[in-house]
Design an enzyme around this catalytic site. Structure first.
Site, PDB file in Angstrom:
ATOM      1  CG  ASP A 255      36.130  44.258  37.435  1.00 57.63           C
ATOM      2  OD1 ASP A 255      35.186  43.651  38.193  1.00 57.63           O
ATOM      3  OD2 ASP A 255      35.828  43.545  36.498  1.00 57.63           O
ATOM      4  CD  GLU A 256      29.689  41.959  37.344  1.00 64.37           C
ATOM      5  OE1 GLU A 256      28.579  40.918  36.734  1.00 64.37           O
ATOM      6  OE2 GLU A 256      30.653  40.902  37.802  1.00 64.37           O
TER       7      GLU A 256
ATOM      8  CG  ASP B 187      31.423  44.778  33.691  1.00 68.42           C
ATOM      9  OD1 ASP B 187      32.427  44.338  34.349  1.00 68.42           O
ATOM     10  OD2 ASP B 187      31.440  44.085  32.611  1.00 68.42           O
TER      11      ASP B 187
END
Length: 440
Positions: free
Chosen positions: A105-106, A11
């Site tokens: 983003d993950e 993350d």
């Protein structure tokens, strides 16, 4: 459950805001808030400096300004975010062929899919991964969790945030989960947490004391069974590479039932605009808009409309969802509302709607089909610009026929601020520089 900690969750920390701080030296270490900067905008991401003032994602921008008026409020640069995300995902695919991105983003990574994976070398693997991501993205940090399941890996990535990691070794899961609040479990929102509180349950350890029968009676079969297994760390979902989203949706569960149509319309508006922003972030659009409603008696109903062509426009999605709400019976109130868009594609039909968007549609960048209707020169806070005399910089602010620019880039010191007429021919927009390039 796996015998080894081999599912990794990454993350990126305060991603959109962190990219802005990386590329704008004057903002490093200062509050930065990214989102819709107009009157109806909402916060997409807040830097950790802004979070200390209570600013959080999905908060109205008006409230964010009240909590942290000295922050930098930026509209966002999705090209820069996508480029940074691409670099990170490429690094993850060096670890394993099974990488499941959840957003820009993950992502999850199945380390066991790599035949060279050595569980005894896990600590050094994670340390090297975090260092590589920071180096390749020129300063972004991430939080990493590794465990025997996706659920536990995601939990683990939250434990040493930001810029840290945690490895949940098999056999430690129950002890790790026991003191956590039940809201740490995905899907446990305010309404479910309140129902559990009435049963005397606030922690996962207390949840574990309830039988499967008690949970299904109180929460329903699906929710009760899911919580029963997750409270014990049991999650056998595989990491799915190249999984394509079938829909983009968001929903809200209310602490008390809402019957007021004006309030429900306000919630629907917010949900629809959030869906539109997520579509834009993923570079997608969709044809079918769905409204999900859970009544006071827990009956769940959905209504859908399929448009003539795909859209990612916030007003189109909002108006469609509001039309579905207007035709619905909300007698007795609703405890949940959701808006979704399905039938996804990566393009928008140019001539689907002839009417240009209103000035209120400022919670996301302009849709591709509408760009031609806008003034030739539009300046928004945070966008990259260049000046023939002063070089590269970014828009600090604009209005009343003027545009203020701070002249600096990722590779320069904090630069000077200058103001120009908004039609100055020496000033023009520029593309965001890829994270791996050297700027002039």
């Amino acid at each position: 459950m796996r015998a080894t900690a081999s599912i990794l969750h990454v993350d990126l920390d305060a991603f959109f805001a962190a990219v802005e701080q990386r590329d704008k030296p004057s903002l490093r270490g200062k509050p930065v808030i990214v989102g819709g900067i107009g009157g109806r905008g909402v916060v997409s991401t807040a830097s950790y400096e802004a979070r200390r003032f209570g600013v959080r994602s999905a908060m109205s921008m008006a409230e964010a300004r009240g909590r942290c008026p000295h922050a930098a409020f930026l509209a966002g640069r999705f090209d820069a975010y996508r480029e940074a995300s691409r670099i990170v995902m490429e690094r993850l695919r060096e670890l394993s062929p099974l990488v499941q991105p959840l957003s820009l983003d993950e992502a999850f990574v199945d380390l066991a899919a790599n035949p060279d994976f050595d569980p005894d070398d896990l600590e050094s693997l994670v340390v090297q991964l975090r260092a590589d991501i920071t180096e390749r993205t020129h300063g972004l940090t991430c939080s990493v969790g590794v465990a025997s399941s996706k659920f536990l890996a995601k939990i683990a990535s939250e434990l040493n945030k930001p810029d840290g990691h945690f490895i949940a070794h098999p056999g430690t899961e129950l002890e790790l989960l026991a003191p956590m609040q039940v809201t740490a479990i995905p899907g446990v929102g305010p309404a479910t947490a309140e129902r559990l509180r009435r049963l005397g349950v606030e922690t996962i350890e207390q949840l574990r004391a309830l039988s499967l029968d008690e949970l299904t009676r109180s929460l329903g079969t699906a929710s009760g069974r899911s919580l029963f297994h997750l409270a014990r760390g049991e999650d056998d979902r595989p990491v799915e590479a190249h999984r394509e989203a079938k829909s983009v949706s968001v929903e809200d569960t209310f602490p008390v039932d809402i019957a007021d149509r004006a309030e429900l319309a306000s919630v629907t508006d917010t949900l629809a605009r959030t869906v539109a922003r997520r579509l834009r972030a993923a570079g997608q659009s969709g044809r079918t808009v769905t409204l999900k409603m859970r009544r006071h008696d827990f009956e769940t109903h959905t209504r859908s409309i399929t448009l003539p062509g795909p859209t990612d426009h916030p007003r189109v999605i909002t108006d469609t969802a509001l039309g579905l709400l207007a035709a619905a019976d909300v007698t007795g109130g609703l405890r949940l509302l959701g808006v979704g868009v399905s039938g996804l594609t990566d393009w928008v039909q140019d001539d689907l709607f002839s009417e240009p968007p209103s000035d209120e549609d400022d919670t996301a960048p302009l849709p591709r089909r509408a760009v031609r209707h806008q003034p030739e020169r539009t300046w928004v806070a945070g966008m990259d610009v260049t000046h023939t005399e002063h070089g590269d910089g970014w828009v600090w602010g604009a209005g009343l026929g003027r545009v203020t620019v701070r002249f600096e880039t990722r590779l320069t010191p904090s630069g000077p601020i200058m103001t120009f007429a908004d039609d100055d021919p020496a000033l023009s927009a520029r593309a965001s520089a890829p994270a791996g390039t050297v700027e002039a």
